[in-house]
Design an enzyme around this catalytic site. Structure first.
Site, PDB file in Angstrom:
ATOM      1  N   HIS A   1      -1.958   8.069   6.221  1.00 17.73           N
ATOM      2  CA  HIS A   1      -2.253   6.750   5.661  1.00 17.73           C
ATOM      3  C   HIS A   1      -3.661   6.366   6.131  1.00 17.73           C
ATOM      4  O   HIS A   1      -4.461   5.897   5.334  1.00 17.73           O
ATOM      5  CB  HIS A   1      -1.197   5.742   6.117  1.00 17.73           C
ATOM      6  CG  HIS A   1      -1.324   4.418   5.439  1.00 17.73           C
ATOM      7  ND1 HIS A   1      -1.433   4.286   4.079  1.00 17.73           N
ATOM      8  CD2 HIS A   1      -1.385   3.148   5.944  1.00 17.73           C
ATOM      9  CE1 HIS A   1      -1.557   2.999   3.772  1.00 17.73           C
ATOM     10  NE2 HIS A   1      -1.528   2.293   4.881  1.00 17.73           N
TER      11      HIS A   1
ATOM     12  N   CYS B   1       0.809  -1.221   0.000  1.00 17.40           N
ATOM     13  CA  CYS B   1       0.000   0.000   0.000  1.00 17.40           C
ATOM     14  C   CYS B   1       0.844   1.274   0.000  1.00 17.40           C
ATOM     15  O   CYS B   1       0.316   2.379  -0.002  1.00 17.40           O
ATOM     16  CB  CYS B   1      -0.952  -0.023   1.184  1.00 17.40           C
ATOM     17  SG  CYS B   1      -1.973  -1.513   1.156  1.00 17.40           S
TER      18      CYS B   1
ATOM     19  N   HIS C   1      -9.651   2.161   0.456  1.00 18.30           N
ATOM     20  CA  HIS C   1      -8.200   2.013   0.370  1.00 18.30           C
ATOM     21  C   HIS C   1      -7.860   1.458  -1.020  1.00 18.30           C
ATOM     22  O   HIS C   1      -8.157   0.308  -1.325  1.00 18.30           O
ATOM     23  CB  HIS C   1      -7.734   1.066   1.476  1.00 18.30           C
ATOM     24  CG  HIS C   1      -6.238   1.002   1.641  1.00 18.30           C
ATOM     25  ND1 HIS C   1      -5.364   1.299   0.635  1.00 18.30           N
ATOM     26  CD2 HIS C   1      -5.485   0.666   2.722  1.00 18.30           C
ATOM     27  CE1 HIS C   1      -4.130   1.149   1.071  1.00 18.30           C
ATOM     28  NE2 HIS C   1      -4.175   0.769   2.345  1.00 18.30           N
TER      29      HIS C   1
END
Lengths: 80, 414
Positions: free
Chosen positions: B304, B167, B340
């Site tokens: 994040h 990620c 996400h």
């Protein structure tokens, strides 16, 4: 299947895979003239193998010089 | 003998994005600022008995608007997203490819490819033998094929590679592109990330490690920094940024949106799934040092902020330790709105930082309702906030421990 039926079926599969229009398939056509690259070629062969439950060997593929020889091979395999 | 090498300043001149909030940059940005949510009940497969029910699906993306049918055949969905985002970004940057040297244009994409496509072929191979596997799968599933397809579409010959740090990949690609441009590897690099994440196997496997929210209400599943947070929610999409050396952008009178001023990387070396505190701090420190600024210069942090218990707590702690006694700027997690986006997340969020600088507004953390005593900073809850922003910090961290932070700065000539 007759040679004409095989030729028409091959033409339809080529159009479906290459997304390029072909009015008619002639014996003198080859992979390049029908606008098929190496990935198209494998897909066309696989589509025919699936449809007719036949196996086209690597040495058979290597011997295809034009659509005439390809249709000869298909005639032999499909009608065996 | 040492040689002196000029370090080029790197600027952003174009943005393209395909996200659950829309398939065009300004549309996405407006929706984000309005507090819209792109997370919905999954419809692309049957979720009746599936443990995960929500995601940021993209239902209105038409690849044929960006590429011909043959390219659609030969690409996986993630490469299609990347091609579309790239073409949008080039359009925003006013780049006439015919006027550019194709050897000086590169492509860097954060992507994990589409490994789920291999699963289907393994079933076919088991059932019908190795000669029945689809020859197009190689062209569709490999991570390297996303930049390859983008490069082929554009006909450009510069550096062309994929990056995977889970990620963190989107930030990682932009940070690496920045360094290539600084050193003169290319004049233009189109960099970003892409991910087609909402597939049964991706959700099933990520669910088994406890990272995903099992909440079935789309408006309550992704709650970054909230006491009721329960895990992250996947989204699909891509974002590509046109990055150029300042000299190249000025020479072609390009519209300069912002500068990519610094990047920092770190690795946890700790756990496959749990984050570590100190490397999170050092990652931000390296980025700040690289940009030659101090923490107190930062006006906004795009976190994040995944919505997992562990990430949001550790990230909050890391930010507190980084700033020490200094005032901590507003922080938001845009993942509450987009989901996400995996390998695309960092790139989308970098783009949001660029737009926040351009428009002087901070996107909110939506769905925030219950403060967590362990996450006690200003997360810009629910409503966008006006603020002049000159410097942004964008954090990304990957499952497995890779971290990458970027500094995005308001562009000033010279």
């Amino acid at each position: 299947m007759t040679r004409e039926e095989i030729t028409n079926e091959l033409k339809d599969i080529i159009i479906q895979i290459t997304h390029k229009p072909i009015a008619a398939l002639s014996d003198g056509d080859n992979w390049q003239s029908i606008g098929a690259d190496s990935l198209d070629k494998v897909q066309i062969i696989m589509a025919l193998e699936e449809k007719h439950d036949i196996e086209i060997l690597d040495e058979d593929i290597a011997a295809i010089t034009d659509m005439h020889s390809f249709i000869d091979l298909l005639e032999k395999k499909i009608n065996a | 003998m040492t040689t002196t090498r000029q370090i080029n300043k790197v600027v952003v001149t174009g943005i393209g994005m395909i996200t659950p909030l829309g398939c065009e940059t300004e549309q996405v940005w407006t929706a984000l600022l309005n507090g819209s949510c792109g997370i919905k009940t999954i419809t692309s497969f049957d979720i009746t008995d599936f443990p995960i029910a929500v995601g940021g699906e993209i239902l209105d993306f038409d690849p044929l608007a960006y590429m011909d049918i043959k390219k659609v055949d030969r690409t996986g969905r993630s490469a299609q997203f990347a091609i579309a985002a790239t073409k949008q970004a080039l359009n925003m940057a006013n780049i006439d490819l015919a006027a550019e040297d194709p050897d000086r244009i590169g492509i860097l994409i954060g992507t994990s490819g589409m490994p789920e496509l291999l699963g289907e072929q393994m079933m076919i191979m088991k059932e019908k033998g190795p000669n029945r596997v689809n020859p197009l799968v190689v062209s569709r599933f490999r991570a390297s094929m996303a930049p390859s397809h983008v490069g082929m579409e554009l006909g450009v010959h510069g550096i062309n590679t994929s990056i995977n740090s889970a990620c963190s990949s989107g930030n990682d690609a932009i940070g690496n592109a920045m360094n290539h441009l600084r050193l003169g590897t290319a004049d233009i690099i189109i960099a970003g990330g892409t991910g087609s994440n909402i597939t049964p196997i991706a959700l099933a496997t990520t669910n088994r490690i406890g990272a995903l929210s099992k909440v079935r209400d789309p408006m309550a599943a992704c709650l970054p920094f909230d006491a009721a947070r329960s895990g992250f929610v996947y989204g699909d999409g891509a974002c590509m940024l046109v990055l150029e050396t300042e000299a190249h952008a000025l020479a072609r009178k390009a519209p300069i949106l912002a500068e990519i001023a610094g990047a920092g990387w770190s690795f946890d070396a700790f756990s496959e799934t749990n984050p570590a505190l100190e490397p999170r701090i050092s990652c931000m420190k390296w980025a700040i040092k690289d940009a030659d600024i101090t923490p107190s210069d930062i006006d906004y942090i795009n976190a994040h902020g995944t919505g997992t218990k562990q990430n949001d707590f550790i990230e909050t702690e890391a930010i507190k330790k980084l700033f020490g006694t200094e005032d901590i700027p507003p922080i938001s997690s845009t993942k509450a709105a987009t989901g996400h986006l995996g390998c695309a997340a960092g790139a989308v969020e970098t783009a949001f930082c660029v737009l926040a600088i351009r428009d002087g507004i901070i996107p909110p953390t939506i769905h925030y309702s219950t403060p967590d005593p362990q996450c006690d900073l200003d997360y810009v809850p629910n409503t966008a906030r006006r603020k002049t922003i000159d410097l942004c910090l964008n954090n990304s961290s990957g499952l497995g421990g890779q971290n990458c932070s970027l500094i995005i700065r308001r562009y000033k000539n010279g």
